[in-house]
Design an enzyme around this catalytic site. Sequence first.
Site, mmCIF file in Angstrom:
data_model
loop_
_atom_site.group_PDB
_atom_site.id
_atom_site.type_symbol
_atom_site.label_atom_id
_atom_site.label_comp_id
_atom_site.label_asym_id
_atom_site.label_seq_id
_atom_site.Cartn_x
_atom_site.Cartn_y
_atom_site.Cartn_z
ATOM 1 N N HIS A 46 -4.417 -47.585 86.587
ATOM 2 C CA HIS A 46 -4.427 -48.383 85.487
ATOM 3 C C HIS A 46 -4.125 -49.971 85.496
ATOM 4 C CE1 HIS A 46 -5.999 -45.111 83.113
ATOM 5 N NE2 HIS A 46 -5.161 -44.209 83.530
ATOM 6 N N LYS B 251 0.421 -38.968 79.851
ATOM 7 C CA LYS B 251 0.576 -39.072 81.444
ATOM 8 C C LYS B 251 1.226 -40.331 81.655
ATOM 9 C CE LYS B 251 -3.489 -36.263 82.320
ATOM 10 N NZ LYS B 251 -4.933 -36.444 82.967
ATOM 11 N N HIS C 178 -0.241 -44.345 85.271
ATOM 12 C CA HIS C 178 -0.610 -44.374 86.944
ATOM 13 C C HIS C 178 -1.064 -45.875 87.361
ATOM 14 C CE1 HIS C 178 -2.970 -43.130 90.326
ATOM 15 N NE2 HIS C 178 -2.177 -42.009 90.435
#
Length: 617
Positions: A144, A138, A141
């Site tokens: 984080h 992923k 984001h």
Amino acid sequence: MACGFRRSIASQLSRVLDLPPENLIKSISAVPISRKEEVADFQLSVDSLLENNNDHSRPDIQIQAMRLAEKLKCDTVVSEISTGQGTVNFKINRELLTKTVLQQVIEDGSKYGLKSELFSGLPKKRIVVEFSSPNVAKKFHVGHLRSTIIGNFIANLKEALGHQVTRINYLGDWGMQFGLLGTGFQLFGYEEKLQSSPLQHLFEVYVQVNKEAADDKNVAKSAHEFFQRLELGDMQALALWQKFRDLSIDEYMRIYQRLGVHFDEYSGESFYREKSQEVLKLLDSKGLLQKTLKGTAVVDLSGNGDPSSVCTVMRSDGTSLYATRDLAAAIDRMEKYNFDKMIYVTDKGQKKHFQQVFQILQIMGYDWAERCQHVPFGVVQGMKTRRGDVTFLEDVLNEIRLRMLQNMASIKTTKELENPEETAEQVGLAALIIQDFRGFLLSDYQFSWDRVFQSRGDTGVFLQYTHARLHSLEETFGCGYLNDFNTACLQEPQSVSILQHLLRFDEVLYRSSQDLQPRHIVSYLLTLSHLAAVAHRTLHVRNSPPEVAGARLHLFRAVRSVLANGMKLLGITPLHLTSRRQLMSQQSPIDTSECFSPKGKCLNSLKLFQNILLKEN
């Protein structure tokens, strides 16, 4: 530390109070500066000496302070003793204060404040910090970001204090989502897109397969079977998973390089898929594992069957869960590092999870579970790019750099910077970090692009420009003045305020080391920057007598050094600006009145930035 003044005061107090000096050190604090009046340099809280007394039998604190002050005498270090509200105040000999503080800052360099008596006697420890921990396959984001910068700060601070720190990035690289992703890639994936834009393509695949799984039970079943194949070690499934993991880490390392963050170990949940089975066997052997009617396995943390106090550690099909893998990871790390402290930096939504993990470790008989600590933080709201709601960190970093470049391009002289993109990114990162670190970590906060880049007030932009200005001053006039200086030339109120504030740096570091909150350091650095702005506006260097100019340069050098030390702890790279114009020509003195208000507030950071590229006053 506080340059040994605190210990000198404690020695005299110990003779009067018949207490060991070490018992008094932490009761003596540097006095925060005041714009309204001149203040003492240190104060002793009499209340702290009587804190073990019963409230009803305590003598009047003010009378006690006055009696104690009468028994104390001025000496070569302390020039004046007075009393305040329940305090005894000490003023340090001004010339001794000036000479000692500035020499200490220069001699200690990056260790200034860290050699303090406040830290003496504290054992050096082995500390593990787990932070960042994005989910493999992923895109990184923005959620984080907080874990990354907070964990980096904690690790920086612990290392600066001399501890042996291991930075671990515990990747989310295992779990049912990889069943979905594996199935999704087989259905919708393209190898060419995976190689050209791996995380973007995997993100698109993941979104699509989630929609399909919601409508088609066969897709959901395939995803479940794919994860079971992973758990059983199927080579084909593992090869695809490994490809996703390797491509993800390559992308993450590029982001970490931009953030100035590094790790000693890239670990992950996948490392513990086999060891988690050993944990389940151990729990079972200790009689702690209970099977439910659904076929799952749980640990009862209440001891009396309270259903609200159970932690699920195994699915009905025998596969592991997040909690199981965290238990295995903690046990493995103790065996590997024999840590004195392990710190997990995650959002506050995982508070219950870590409470349960630590509690299970305790009831398994691992007394070292008390050395594990969860540092929770709040949620950032409203961090959206101009393109929409999907807030990937790289998009945010790109937008920061773009906005700073646009601001800088509006100023003619900034076009002559050697590396404008790098400068824009470092200023933008400082802005981002300071906005995040100004409050309590546990608090949620509303992100604001306008606040990040505002030219007024307490921002990371202001810190960077202050450091760049002071560095430019050194570049302009050279460092020959550092050999010696006349302390009598630094007795103006502006100089004394800076010296008093420099005294407090060790206390600020100590406070942050105790509660792991960066806001103490942020507040300190912003105040230091405001003091420097006022001093720069009033204590001119150019056209001053050499003796005066040398002393002032020494003062500004000390400010820059401490400012840089604090910024680096926060994870900010201090700017050193150089332009061709600065290297090739002489310019007229800066008119700082356009850049700073009388209180030292930065009114126009861009104008300040422009002036930095000209010769300093």
